[in-house]
Design a protein around this motif. Structure first.
Motif, PDB file in Angstrom:
ATOM      1  N   ARG A  23      84.345  54.123  46.519  1.00 18.34           N
ATOM      2  CA  ARG A  23      84.232  55.538  46.872  1.00 18.34           C
ATOM      3  C   ARG A  23      83.307  55.709  48.081  1.00 18.34           C
ATOM      4  O   ARG A  23      83.622  56.465  49.014  1.00 18.34           O
ATOM      5  N   ALA A  24      82.189  55.019  48.083  1.00 18.44           N
ATOM      6  CA  ALA A  24      81.258  55.112  49.207  1.00 18.44           C
ATOM      7  C   ALA A  24      81.901  54.608  50.498  1.00 18.44           C
ATOM      8  O   ALA A  24      81.716  55.191  51.577  1.00 18.44           O
ATOM      9  N   ARG A  25      82.659  53.522  50.406  1.00 18.33           N
ATOM     10  CA  ARG A  25      83.301  52.972  51.596  1.00 18.33           C
ATOM     11  C   ARG A  25      84.343  53.941  52.161  1.00 18.33           C
ATOM     12  O   ARG A  25      84.453  54.115  53.378  1.00 18.33           O
ATOM     13  N   PHE A  26      85.122  54.560  51.297  1.00 20.99           N
ATOM     14  CA  PHE A  26      86.124  55.520  51.769  1.00 20.99           C
ATOM     15  C   PHE A  26      85.461  56.753  52.384  1.00 20.99           C
ATOM     16  O   PHE A  26      85.940  57.292  53.389  1.00 20.99           O
ATOM     17  N   GLU A  27      84.360  57.195  51.781  1.00 22.07           N
ATOM     18  CA  GLU A  27      83.658  58.351  52.336  1.00 22.07           C
ATOM     19  C   GLU A  27      83.139  58.039  53.739  1.00 22.07           C
ATOM     20  O   GLU A  27      83.171  58.897  54.635  1.00 22.07           O
ATOM     21  N   THR A  28      82.677  56.804  53.938  1.00 25.12           N
ATOM     22  CA  THR A  28      82.228  56.400  55.273  1.00 25.12           C
ATOM     23  C   THR A  28      83.392  56.403  56.259  1.00 25.12           C
ATOM     24  O   THR A  28      83.253  56.876  57.399  1.00 25.12           O
ATOM     25  N   MET A  29      84.531  55.895  55.844  1.00 28.28           N
ATOM     26  CA  MET A  29      85.707  55.872  56.726  1.00 28.28           C
ATOM     27  C   MET A  29      86.148  57.286  57.100  1.00 28.28           C
ATOM     28  O   MET A  29      86.572  57.543  58.226  1.00 28.28           O
ATOM     29  N   ILE A  30      86.032  58.204  56.144  1.00 30.15           N
ATOM     30  CA  ILE A  30      86.389  59.595  56.430  1.00 30.15           C
ATOM     31  C   ILE A  30      85.397  60.196  57.423  1.00 30.15           C
ATOM     32  O   ILE A  30      85.774  60.914  58.361  1.00 30.15           O
ATOM     33  N   GLN A  31      84.108  59.892  57.232  1.00 28.17           N
ATOM     34  CA  GLN A  31      83.069  60.433  58.112  1.00 28.17           C
ATOM     35  C   GLN A  31      83.245  59.971  59.560  1.00 28.17           C
ATOM     36  O   GLN A  31      83.021  60.740  60.502  1.00 28.17           O
ATOM     37  N   VAL A  32      83.670  58.723  59.740  1.00 33.22           N
ATOM     38  CA  VAL A  32      83.830  58.204  61.102  1.00 33.22           C
ATOM     39  C   VAL A  32      85.240  58.471  61.636  1.00 33.22           C
ATOM     40  O   VAL A  32      85.596  58.029  62.724  1.00 33.22           O
ATOM     41  N   ASN A  33      86.051  59.198  60.842  1.00 31.95           N
ATOM     42  CA  ASN A  33      87.397  59.597  61.258  1.00 31.95           C
ATOM     43  C   ASN A  33      88.278  58.392  61.562  1.00 31.95           C
ATOM     44  O   ASN A  33      88.976  58.335  62.589  1.00 31.95           O
ATOM     45  N   ALA A  34      88.256  57.413  60.655  1.00 30.53           N
ATOM     46  CA  ALA A  34      89.115  56.237  60.808  1.00 30.53           C
ATOM     47  C   ALA A  34      90.566  56.685  60.940  1.00 30.53           C
ATOM     48  O   ALA A  34      90.998  57.658  60.314  1.00 30.53           O
ATOM     49  N   ALA A  35      91.324  55.984  61.765  1.00 32.25           N
ATOM     50  CA  ALA A  35      92.690  56.411  62.075  1.00 32.25           C
ATOM     51  C   ALA A  35      93.541  56.563  60.820  1.00 32.25           C
ATOM     52  O   ALA A  35      94.351  57.491  60.714  1.00 32.25           O
ATOM     53  N   MET A  36      93.396  55.650  59.866  1.00 34.28           N
ATOM     54  CA  MET A  36      94.173  55.745  58.632  1.00 34.28           C
ATOM     55  C   MET A  36      93.909  57.061  57.914  1.00 34.28           C
ATOM     56  O   MET A  36      94.832  57.730  57.431  1.00 34.28           O
ATOM     57  N   CYS A  37      92.652  57.437  57.812  1.00 31.08           N
ATOM     58  CA  CYS A  37      92.288  58.684  57.130  1.00 31.08           C
ATOM     59  C   CYS A  37      92.776  59.892  57.917  1.00 31.08           C
ATOM     60  O   CYS A  37      93.118  60.925  57.333  1.00 31.08           O
ATOM     61  N   ARG A  38      92.811  59.751  59.225  1.00 28.61           N
ATOM     62  CA  ARG A  38      93.239  60.865  60.064  1.00 28.61           C
ATOM     63  C   ARG A  38      94.732  61.142  59.901  1.00 28.61           C
ATOM     64  O   ARG A  38      95.154  62.285  59.853  1.00 28.61           O
ATOM     65  N   VAL A  39      95.537  60.078  59.824  1.00 22.24           N
ATOM     66  CA  VAL A  39      96.985  60.275  59.714  1.00 22.24           C
ATOM     67  C   VAL A  39      97.421  60.502  58.271  1.00 22.24           C
ATOM     68  O   VAL A  39      98.581  60.848  58.021  1.00 22.24           O
ATOM     69  N   LEU A  40      96.506  60.303  57.307  1.00 22.26           N
ATOM     70  CA  LEU A  40      96.795  60.566  55.896  1.00 22.26           C
ATOM     71  C   LEU A  40      95.779  61.577  55.378  1.00 22.26           C
ATOM     72  O   LEU A  40      94.883  61.251  54.587  1.00 22.26           O
ATOM     73  N   PRO A  41      95.868  62.831  55.802  1.00 20.87           N
ATOM     74  CA  PRO A  41      94.829  63.816  55.470  1.00 20.87           C
ATOM     75  C   PRO A  41      94.667  64.081  53.977  1.00 20.87           C
ATOM     76  O   PRO A  41      93.578  64.417  53.528  1.00 20.87           O
ATOM     77  N   ALA A  42      95.743  63.905  53.209  1.00 14.87           N
ATOM     78  CA  ALA A  42      95.628  64.150  51.769  1.00 14.87           C
ATOM     79  C   ALA A  42      94.702  63.149  51.088  1.00 14.87           C
ATOM     80  O   ALA A  42      94.228  63.386  49.974  1.00 14.87           O
ATOM     81  N   MET A  43      94.435  62.028  51.770  1.00 16.47           N
ATOM     82  CA  MET A  43      93.529  61.029  51.211  1.00 16.47           C
ATOM     83  C   MET A  43      92.131  61.602  51.000  1.00 16.47           C
ATOM     84  O   MET A  43      91.425  61.239  50.052  1.00 16.47           O
ATOM     85  N   ARG A  44      91.732  62.516  51.861  1.00 13.83           N
ATOM     86  CA  ARG A  44      90.391  63.110  51.751  1.00 13.83           C
ATOM     87  C   ARG A  44      90.212  63.801  50.401  1.00 13.83           C
ATOM     88  O   ARG A  44      89.179  63.651  49.746  1.00 13.83           O
ATOM     89  N   ALA A  45      91.213  64.566  50.001  1.00 20.11           N
ATOM     90  CA  ALA A  45      91.122  65.276  48.720  1.00 20.11           C
ATOM     91  C   ALA A  45      91.060  64.294  47.560  1.00 20.11           C
ATOM     92  O   ALA A  45      90.304  64.490  46.604  1.00 20.11           O
ATOM     93  N   ARG A  46      91.856  63.233  47.628  1.00 23.33           N
ATOM     94  CA  ARG A  46      91.865  62.239  46.548  1.00 23.33           C
ATOM     95  C   ARG A  46      90.503  61.561  46.426  1.00 23.33           C
ATOM     96  O   ARG A  46      89.983  61.379  45.321  1.00 23.33           O
ATOM     97  N   ILE A  47      89.894  61.201  47.557  1.00 24.71           N
ATOM     98  CA  ILE A  47      88.572  60.576  47.528  1.00 24.71           C
ATOM     99  C   ILE A  47      87.534  61.553  46.977  1.00 24.71           C
ATOM    100  O   ILE A  47      86.647  61.190  46.211  1.00 24.71           O
ATOM    101  N   GLY A  48      87.667  62.826  47.365  1.00 23.95           N
ATOM    102  CA  GLY A  48      86.729  63.823  46.879  1.00 23.95           C
ATOM    103  C   GLY A  48      86.783  64.005  45.375  1.00 23.95           C
ATOM    104  O   GLY A  48      85.788  64.390  44.747  1.00 23.95           O
ATOM    105  N   GLN A  49      87.937  63.691  44.776  1.00 23.50           N
ATOM    106  CA  GLN A  49      88.082  63.855  43.329  1.00 23.50           C
ATOM    107  C   GLN A  49      87.528  62.677  42.535  1.00 23.50           C
ATOM    108  O   GLN A  49      87.314  62.792  41.324  1.00 23.50           O
TER     109      GLN A  49
END
Length: 526
Positions: free
Chosen positions: A190-216
């Motif tokens: 969870r911490a690693r994914f949150e970091t990737m979201i914070q730095v706007n990793a390309a994968m997270c950017r093109v899969l925006p729904a991933m943010r909500a899943r990580i938040g849950q």
């Protein structure tokens, strides 16, 4: 390959209840699709099989609501079966038994003593086991299901899970390659994914729904997270893929068991309906429906050879079904429409001039579908509209949404409320001892209610000390919480000392004695 066939057994599964597995619910879903449910053709010899029964609480609750049906739960995890057997034994449930068994081995040689069944269900299992175990499960169904039997299967679905496929893959990769425990893999992941979201990793950017899943992730029970993400094999299905797996086993898709989705295709936006109506093939049509709404989890009802049900027989069976109010929705803000329903399509607004009278009707007592068709509805401008304007389809659409929201319950008659009340007592005592249960049965219906551990503990103490007042009950409760090493949370603050807990405990005890306890008496919880 170890005994778990790649299934993560580090933590036992959660202690949940899944209403769509209830036979009364499945029967109504089948009737709406024109299929004769087992209750119409099997007499009093009904049998129900749950494959992958987990901790067994779900099946015990359902069995206590249907003491006339014989239930069998199978799970390969001895930890689950040990808990389930103890719960059933302590509650004195004689119509349910639990068996430790492996789908692969049982599928090769189905024990004759287990017999055959009119109902089978598997909640979530299909997505969490590999192909070998899944083929074993299908072989069990081949041997166990009678012609005309209903099968309920829930599973993770594409395209809704597309954005989360990397989450599952990477969590499992980090765990296996780095030798992490399951809990450590979840927390570190969870911490690693949150970091990737914070730095706007390309994968997270093109899969925006991933943010909500990580938040849950932080909000879910840890046992659920381990069982959801950390299996060796994990599958999110396109509907047509699962249909192809079911077909050789003589199982045909009947319809959704999600009541809020019964009539969802006709509620689609006009442009979406136009796309859907291009397809006549039922498998393609169902798959495209998932595409349009981005379906992520399906609750499907399948049938092994559809028993003929003539149109008038279908209509009468539906009209005789009864429902009753559990709770009435309240507006989120002043002047707002209270009749808002969350579905797979999103939020649907119910017309107050229709839903208001329907809620009033079921609030007055159990009503059949036929009786609800005669409830006068209208608009503030025109007044009441003749009852004939409320069609069977109108009522079923409303009932489906109300059931889905948990506002109403299906009612059926049972000869004895003793099994339900005995299980409730067992649950009260277990929660007082620190148990994780959060459900009881309203035996007057009967129907399973989701309740708080606060009310369960207070009820257990009040039944043991029926003459105490709210202040005394609060004191008993605080003492029990302290012995369990627990406190209270109030307005975001953690209360741990007896002095800080008592005022809040007395407030809650007063509400329980004055409101909750009389309601539970009326509903047959106690």
């Amino acid at each position: 390959m170890t005994w778990n066939l790649g299934y993560n057994t580090d933590l036992g599964y959660t202690y949940g209840y899944y209403r769509e597995q209830d036979p009364s619910w499945l029967d109504l879903c089948a009737l709406i699709k024109g299929a004769a449910p087992p209750s119409l053709w099997a007499g009093d010899q009904l049998r129900y099989l749950e494959l992958g029964c987990g901790q067994g609480l779900n099946l015990c609750l359902i069995a206590a609501c249907h003491p006339q049906i014989e239930f069998v739960g199978i799970d390969f995890n001895p930890q689950h079966i040990a808990h389930a057997q103890r719960l059933a034994h302590t509650a004195g449930l004689h119509n349910v038994r639990f068996i430790e068994g492996n789908f692969v081995e049982l599928g090769r040689a189905w024990p004759a003593e287990l017999g055959r069944f009119q109902y089978a269900s598997a909640h979530g299992i299909l997505s969490w086991i590999g192909r070998t175990a899944r083929d074993g499960l299908y072989a069990c169904l081949d041997a166990a299901l009678l012609p005309g039997a209903l099968g309920y299967f829930s599973y993770n679905t594409l395209p809704g899970w597309l954005s989360t496929l990397p989450v599952q893959h990477l969590l499992r990769l980090w765990q296996t390659r780095e030798g992490l425990s399951s809990l450590k893999a979840i927390e570190l992941g969870r911490a690693r994914f949150e970091t990737m979201i914070q730095v706007n990793a390309a994968m997270c950017r093109v899969l925006p729904a991933m943010r909500a899943r990580i938040g849950q992730l932080a909000k879910h029970d840890r046992s659920y997270l381990v069982n959801e993400y950390l299996h060796e094999e994990w599958t999110a299905f396109w509907f047509d893929e699962l249909a192809a797996e079911m077909s050789p086993h003589k199982l045909t898709y009947l319809g959704t068991a999600a009541a809020g989705d019964w009539y969802l295709p006709v509620m689609l936006l006009p442009d979406w309906r136009a796309i859907l109506n291009q397809y006549e093939d039922p498998i393609i049509r169902e798959t495209m429906f998932d595409v349009l709404i981005n379906q992520s989890f399906r609750r499907d009802l399948w049938i092994k050879g559809q028993t003929p049900l003539w149109l008038e027989d279908q209509r009468q069976a539906i009209l005789n079904r009864r429902c009753v109010l559990l709770n009435r929705p309240q507006p989120k803000a002043e002047g707002q429409n209270p009749y808002q329903f969350n579905t797979s399509l999103g939020e649907i607004q119910g017309k107050p001039e229709v839903y208001g009278p329907l809620y009033e009707a079921v609030a007055a007592g159990p009503k059949t579908i036929a009786e609800l068709m005669h409830v006068p509805v209208g608009t503030p401008a025109t007044g009441a509209t003749p009852a004939a304007n409320l069609t069977l389809g109108d009522v079923l659409k409303a009932v489906g949404l109300m059931l889905h929201a948990g506002h109403i319950a299906l009612v059926h008659e049972v000869k004895s409320d003793k099994p339900a009340k005995s299980l409730n007592r067992t649950i009260f005592n277990a929660v007082l001892a620190g148990g994780p249960y959060r459900h009881v049965i309203a035996s007057a219906l009967p129907w399973v209610l989701m309740v708080s551990d606060v009310d369960l503990m207070l009820c257990g103490l009040y039944l043991a000390n029926p003459k105490v007042n709210a202040q005394q009950l609060a004191g008993l409760w605080v003492d029990r919480l302290s012995s369990l090493g627990r406190g209270l949370i109030h307005e975001g603050q953690s209360l741990t000392s007896r002095e800080t807990m008592l005022p809040r405990a007395q407030e809650l005890a007063t509400v329980f004695i004055e409101r909750t306890f009389p309601t539970w008496q009326r509903l047959g919880v106690i």
